[in-house]
Write a protein that holds these residues in place. Structure first.
Motif, PDB file in Angstrom:
ATOM      1  N   LEU A 114       0.819  -1.218   0.000  1.00  0.00           N
ATOM      2  CA  LEU A 114       0.000   0.000   0.000  1.00  0.00           C
ATOM      3  C   LEU A 114       0.850   1.264   0.000  1.00  0.00           C
ATOM      4  O   LEU A 114       0.518   2.238  -0.666  1.00  0.00           O
ATOM      5  CB  LEU A 114      -0.924   0.014   1.223  1.00  0.00           C
ATOM      6  N   VAL A 115       1.944   1.249   0.737  1.00  0.00           N
ATOM      7  CA  VAL A 115       2.755   2.458   0.899  1.00  0.00           C
ATOM      8  C   VAL A 115       3.736   2.661  -0.246  1.00  0.00           C
ATOM      9  O   VAL A 115       3.900   3.770  -0.740  1.00  0.00           O
ATOM     10  CB  VAL A 115       3.506   2.427   2.257  1.00  0.00           C
ATOM     11  N   GLN A 116       4.370   1.580  -0.686  1.00  0.00           N
ATOM     12  CA  GLN A 116       5.475   1.761  -1.619  1.00  0.00           C
ATOM     13  C   GLN A 116       5.516   0.737  -2.747  1.00  0.00           C
ATOM     14  O   GLN A 116       5.990   1.035  -3.829  1.00  0.00           O
ATOM     15  CB  GLN A 116       6.780   1.698  -0.821  1.00  0.00           C
ATOM     16  N   GLY A 117       5.042  -0.459  -2.501  1.00  0.00           N
ATOM     17  CA  GLY A 117       5.230  -1.550  -3.459  1.00  0.00           C
ATOM     18  C   GLY A 117       4.309  -1.540  -4.652  1.00  0.00           C
ATOM     19  O   GLY A 117       4.607  -2.132  -5.679  1.00  0.00           O
ATOM     20  N   GLY A 118       3.162  -0.910  -4.514  1.00  0.00           N
ATOM     21  CA  GLY A 118       2.237  -0.847  -5.623  1.00  0.00           C
ATOM     22  C   GLY A 118       1.364  -2.084  -5.762  1.00  0.00           C
ATOM     23  O   GLY A 118       1.382  -2.997  -4.943  1.00  0.00           O
ATOM     24  N   GLN A 119       0.611  -2.094  -6.859  1.00  0.00           N
ATOM     25  CA  GLN A 119      -0.382  -3.143  -7.073  1.00  0.00           C
ATOM     26  C   GLN A 119       0.205  -4.556  -7.134  1.00  0.00           C
ATOM     27  O   GLN A 119      -0.358  -5.470  -6.516  1.00  0.00           O
ATOM     28  CB  GLN A 119      -1.204  -2.851  -8.326  1.00  0.00           C
ATOM     29  N   PRO A 120       1.311  -4.799  -7.842  1.00  0.00           N
ATOM     30  CA  PRO A 120       1.823  -6.179  -7.893  1.00  0.00           C
ATOM     31  C   PRO A 120       2.165  -6.750  -6.516  1.00  0.00           C
ATOM     32  O   PRO A 120       1.851  -7.905  -6.220  1.00  0.00           O
ATOM     33  CB  PRO A 120       3.067  -6.072  -8.774  1.00  0.00           C
ATOM     34  N   VAL A 121       2.784  -5.946  -5.673  1.00  0.00           N
ATOM     35  CA  VAL A 121       3.148  -6.406  -4.320  1.00  0.00           C
ATOM     36  C   VAL A 121       1.884  -6.655  -3.502  1.00  0.00           C
ATOM     37  O   VAL A 121       1.755  -7.679  -2.821  1.00  0.00           O
ATOM     38  CB  VAL A 121       4.071  -5.384  -3.614  1.00  0.00           C
ATOM     39  N   THR A 122       0.951  -5.741  -3.577  1.00  0.00           N
ATOM     40  CA  THR A 122      -0.297  -5.888  -2.826  1.00  0.00           C
ATOM     41  C   THR A 122      -1.059  -7.123  -3.287  1.00  0.00           C
ATOM     42  O   THR A 122      -1.553  -7.899  -2.454  1.00  0.00           O
ATOM     43  CB  THR A 122      -1.172  -4.624  -2.991  1.00  0.00           C
ATOM     44  N   LEU A 123      -1.137  -7.341  -4.593  1.00  0.00           N
ATOM     45  CA  LEU A 123      -1.818  -8.528  -5.110  1.00  0.00           C
ATOM     46  C   LEU A 123      -1.123  -9.815  -4.662  1.00  0.00           C
ATOM     47  O   LEU A 123      -1.782 -10.801  -4.326  1.00  0.00           O
ATOM     48  CB  LEU A 123      -1.905  -8.480  -6.637  1.00  0.00           C
ATOM     49  N   PHE A 124       0.205  -9.801  -4.658  1.00  0.00           N
ATOM     50  CA  PHE A 124       0.941 -10.982  -4.207  1.00  0.00           C
ATOM     51  C   PHE A 124       0.586 -11.331  -2.763  1.00  0.00           C
ATOM     52  O   PHE A 124       0.272 -12.484  -2.448  1.00  0.00           O
ATOM     53  CB  PHE A 124       2.458 -10.767  -4.333  1.00  0.00           C
ATOM     54  N   PHE A 125       0.622 -10.348  -1.879  1.00  0.00           N
ATOM     55  CA  PHE A 125       0.354 -10.627  -0.476  1.00  0.00           C
ATOM     56  C   PHE A 125      -1.114 -10.947  -0.223  1.00  0.00           C
ATOM     57  O   PHE A 125      -1.434 -11.789   0.624  1.00  0.00           O
ATOM     58  CB  PHE A 125       0.872  -9.499   0.422  1.00  0.00           C
ATOM     59  N   LEU A 126      -2.023 -10.318  -0.956  1.00  0.00           N
ATOM     60  CA  LEU A 126      -3.430 -10.712  -0.844  1.00  0.00           C
ATOM     61  C   LEU A 126      -3.603 -12.159  -1.294  1.00  0.00           C
ATOM     62  O   LEU A 126      -4.357 -12.925  -0.682  1.00  0.00           O
ATOM     63  CB  LEU A 126      -4.325  -9.780  -1.665  1.00  0.00           C
ATOM     64  N   GLY A 127      -2.897 -12.541  -2.355  1.00  0.00           N
ATOM     65  CA  GLY A 127      -2.936 -13.930  -2.814  1.00  0.00           C
ATOM     66  C   GLY A 127      -2.418 -14.884  -1.750  1.00  0.00           C
ATOM     67  O   GLY A 127      -2.978 -15.970  -1.540  1.00  0.00           O
ATOM     68  N   CYS A 128      -1.351 -14.497  -1.074  1.00  0.00           N
ATOM     69  CA  CYS A 128      -0.816 -15.328   0.017  1.00  0.00           C
ATOM     70  C   CYS A 128      -1.852 -15.504   1.120  1.00  0.00           C
ATOM     71  O   CYS A 128      -2.024 -16.610   1.656  1.00  0.00           O
ATOM     72  CB  CYS A 128       0.449 -14.695   0.594  1.00  0.00           C
ATOM     73  N   VAL A 129      -2.540 -14.436   1.467  1.00  0.00           N
ATOM     74  CA  VAL A 129      -3.568 -14.507   2.500  1.00  0.00           C
ATOM     75  C   VAL A 129      -4.702 -15.434   2.052  1.00  0.00           C
ATOM     76  O   VAL A 129      -5.201 -16.245   2.840  1.00  0.00           O
ATOM     77  CB  VAL A 129      -4.105 -13.098   2.844  1.00  0.00           C
ATOM     78  N   ILE A 130      -5.102 -15.325   0.802  1.00  0.00           N
ATOM     79  CA  ILE A 130      -6.180 -16.178   0.295  1.00  0.00           C
ATOM     80  C   ILE A 130      -5.774 -17.647   0.355  1.00  0.00           C
ATOM     81  O   ILE A 130      -6.536 -18.495   0.833  1.00  0.00           O
ATOM     82  CB  ILE A 130      -6.573 -15.761  -1.138  1.00  0.00           C
ATOM     83  N   VAL A 131      -4.570 -17.955  -0.109  1.00  0.00           N
ATOM     84  CA  VAL A 131      -4.100 -19.349  -0.069  1.00  0.00           C
ATOM     85  C   VAL A 131      -4.042 -19.852   1.374  1.00  0.00           C
ATOM     86  O   VAL A 131      -4.491 -20.961   1.676  1.00  0.00           O
ATOM     87  CB  VAL A 131      -2.732 -19.485  -0.768  1.00  0.00           C
TER      88      VAL A 131
END
Length: 116
Positions: A68-85
């Protein structure tokens, strides 16, 4: 729509920070035992495992905040994906409730982020 994606992602991050606190610091305390329905004996015997689990939840929270602060959409999507898995796996191995508490909010945040 972008603001909603940020708010939902931040809520998922806060939820995982809360899991960190519960698992690392409150596991053997009355609140931790109540939340996870643990006997005092089991809580004491499993507190090291729970602390490790809490640490991983902290990494998920940190990754989401970084996105959210610095990594942008790809980083956020990656970590949301980790949470979903993690949520789907937890629902399959521990209890269905995890699907709704962990995976569903992350999936909602991911959908909104992709639509933003």
């Amino acid at each position: 729509m972008h603001l909603l994606a940020v708010v939902l992602t931040a809520l998922v991050a806060l939820l995982h920070f809360y899991f960190l606190v519960l698992e690392m610091f409150l596991w053997t305390k009355p609140l931790g035992r109540k939340v996870f329905k643990l006997t005092p004996e089991f809580a004491e015997a499993s507190k090291v495992l729970a602390a490790n689990q809490g640490l991983y939840n902290g990494f998920l929270a940190a990754g989401l905040l970084w996105g959210l602060v610095q990594g942008g959409q790809p980083v956020t999507l990656f970590f949301l994906g980790c949470v979903i898995v993690a949520g789907v796996y937890g629902a399959a191995t521990v209890g269905r409730k995890i699907l709704f508490v962990q995976a569903l909010p992350a999936a909602l945040a991911m959908v909104v982020l992709l639509l933003a």
